[in-house]
Design an enzyme around this catalytic site. Structure first.
Site, short mmCIF file in Angstrom:
data_model
loop_
_atom_site.label_atom_id
_atom_site.label_comp_id
_atom_site.label_asym_id
_atom_site.label_seq_id
_atom_site.Cartn_x
_atom_site.Cartn_y
_atom_site.Cartn_z
N CYS A 74 0.79 -1.24 0.00
CA CYS A 74 0.00 0.00 0.00
C CYS A 74 0.82 1.29 0.00
CB CYS A 74 -0.94 0.01 1.21
SG CYS A 74 -2.10 -1.37 1.28
N HIS A 128 -2.42 7.30 3.69
CA HIS A 128 -1.37 6.31 4.00
C HIS A 128 0.04 6.76 3.61
CE1 HIS A 128 -0.69 1.69 4.57
NE2 HIS A 128 -0.11 2.44 5.50
#
Length: 436
Positions: A74, A128
């Site tokens: 990610c 993120h």
């Protein structure tokens, strides 16, 4: 005479308006799914969930069958997208990010590039790339932020949720009907309407279809015939994300903005291998097999790019930055040292060559290099020798050619070693379990 003057003034007004419309900067919209595999959309072969709204991007644009990301995980994948550079160049190799606790402040983000070109900017969804004040989107080139700064843990009561219209700090969600995927779609549509005069840049990174697999009754009802609860929840989540994409595309059509909007749809990495969502591809998330890095990758720009085209040339998420800059009328400065390329000449048909002859990967002891159609891969963190595959005939990486073509192994290993020597030493740390 007054009538003649009025007539020509009217003609001039229309001419100037037409010229302005012809040279108007396009709006830019990036959809980014989370952990969505190569085989999990209708346009890539999914039968169980039809995903008509996402499929429409392929129907109205270009669908890549060799679309990659530069990391099978990610946070580093998102860092590469935002920087247009291999994330190894700035030490952002896994979900631990960097010693700064986020994407380094020295890196210029895509949001900052678009702001410099006169765009209104926002991110709606999962960031993120750091949760410290200085690493949040509001300090990285985005006017607004509505979303979660990491894996939220729940789609209904997400942790790390921020609405910058209300506060720069995370707040608990009190709305009993809140569901991240739906909420992101509503906010994105609202923001587009507020900025309909453009130009605008909207980055919409869903936390769907990342675990935990949760869906509201509205979506579960669509798949009540599926007896496996785990599969039912996943299909419901995927259908919810497709609906969300439909809400945003519908807003573009309502406001007559679709033909002046460059649209990307990608995933941040492949599906976890245990979900079997990567179709014919080997491996999955957090591996350097094709299942970790090859994924859904589409581009639409009505009237500017071909519709309904399937392209097998390799592209990578690093290309999004220079493509957006070029579409906005900007120029990529060599001093930026980007690894991505402007795809517009390739997408429009002006350049029939491959945008990339060689692509590289490195993460947590694993690595790979693709050169032409040949791939040399150390797919998982073990001591086995690297394997060689011809992706033109074997995208499932089943027929290891390493012993039959040792000279090709050496050629590709030399290419990877040369690239790797330019990168800082890899971090020995592993990703955090809560960010899986």
């Amino acid at each position: 005479m007054k009538l003649i003057i009025a007539f020509w003034m009217l003609v001039l007004t229309f001419a100037l308006h037409a010229a302005g419309a012809a040279t108007a900067k396009p709006n830019i919209l990036i959809f980014c799914a989370d952990d969505l595999g190569y085989g999990e959309l209708g346009c890539y072969g999914m039968k169980e969930v039809s995903t008509p709204n996402i499929n429409s991007i392929a129907a109205n644009g270009i669908r890549f069958t060799s679309g990659y990301v530069s990391a099978p995980l990610c946070s580093p994948s998102r860092a590469g997208l935002m920087a247009g550079r291999y994330q190894q160049r700035f030490g952002h190799e896994n979900n631990l990010m960097t010693s700064e606790g986020g994407m380094p402040l020295a890196e210029t983000t895509l949001g900052q590039r678009m702001k410099a070109l006169g765009y209104a900017t926002t991110i709606v969804g999962k960031w993120h790339l750091g949760k410290g004040d200085e690493h949040l989107p509001m300090k990285r080139g985005f006017d607004e932020y509505f979303g979660v700064f990491g894996n939220p843990g729940s789609y209904f009561t997400p942790k790390g949720f921020i609405d910058s219209r209300e506060s720069s700090k995370s707040i608990p969600v009190a709305d009993k009907d809140f569901y991240t995927t739906d909420a992101f779609a509503v906010r994105a549509g609202n923001w587009i309407e507020q900025h309909k005069d453009g130009p605008w840049f909207l980055f919409l990174p869903f936390n769907a279809v990342h675990a935990p697999h949760e869906a509201s009754e509205k979506y579960l009802e669509r798949f009540k015939q599926i007896k496996n609860p785990r599969r039912q929840r996943f299909d419901a989540m995927l259908s919810a994300m497709d609906d969300a994409v439909g809400v945003v595309l519908g807003k573009l059509r309502e406001l007559k903005l679709e033909e002046n909007t460059l649209i990307f749809f990608i995933s941040d990495n492949g599906a976890p291998a245990n979900r079997e969502g990567n179709g014919v591809l080997r491996g999955g998330k957090h591996t350097c097999w094709e299942g970790g890095t090859r994924l859904p990758w589409m581009v639409q720009w009505k009237g500017k790019l071909p519709a309904g085209k399937v392209d097998d040339r390799p592209v990578v998420q690093l290309d999004v930055m220079p493509t957006c800059v070029a579409a906005a009328g900007g120029a990529v400065d060599p001093m930026w040292k980007l690894d991505g390329v402007n795809l517009l000449p390739y997408l429009s048909g002006k350049n029939e060559e491959r945008p990339h002859q060689t692509l590289h990967w490195r993460i947590d002891g694993m690595w790979a290099v693709r050169h032409g159609d040949m791939k040399l891969v150390h797919g998982e963190a073990n001591n086995d020798p690297p394997e060689l595959y011809d992706l033109a005939t074997d995208i499932g990486e089943k027929n290891n050619l390493a012993t039959k073509q040792p000279e090709k192994v050496k050629t590709l290993k030399d290419l990877w070693d040369q690239w790797n020597s330019q990168m800082p030493i890899a971090s020995k740390s592993k990703r955090k379990a809560e960010d899986d």
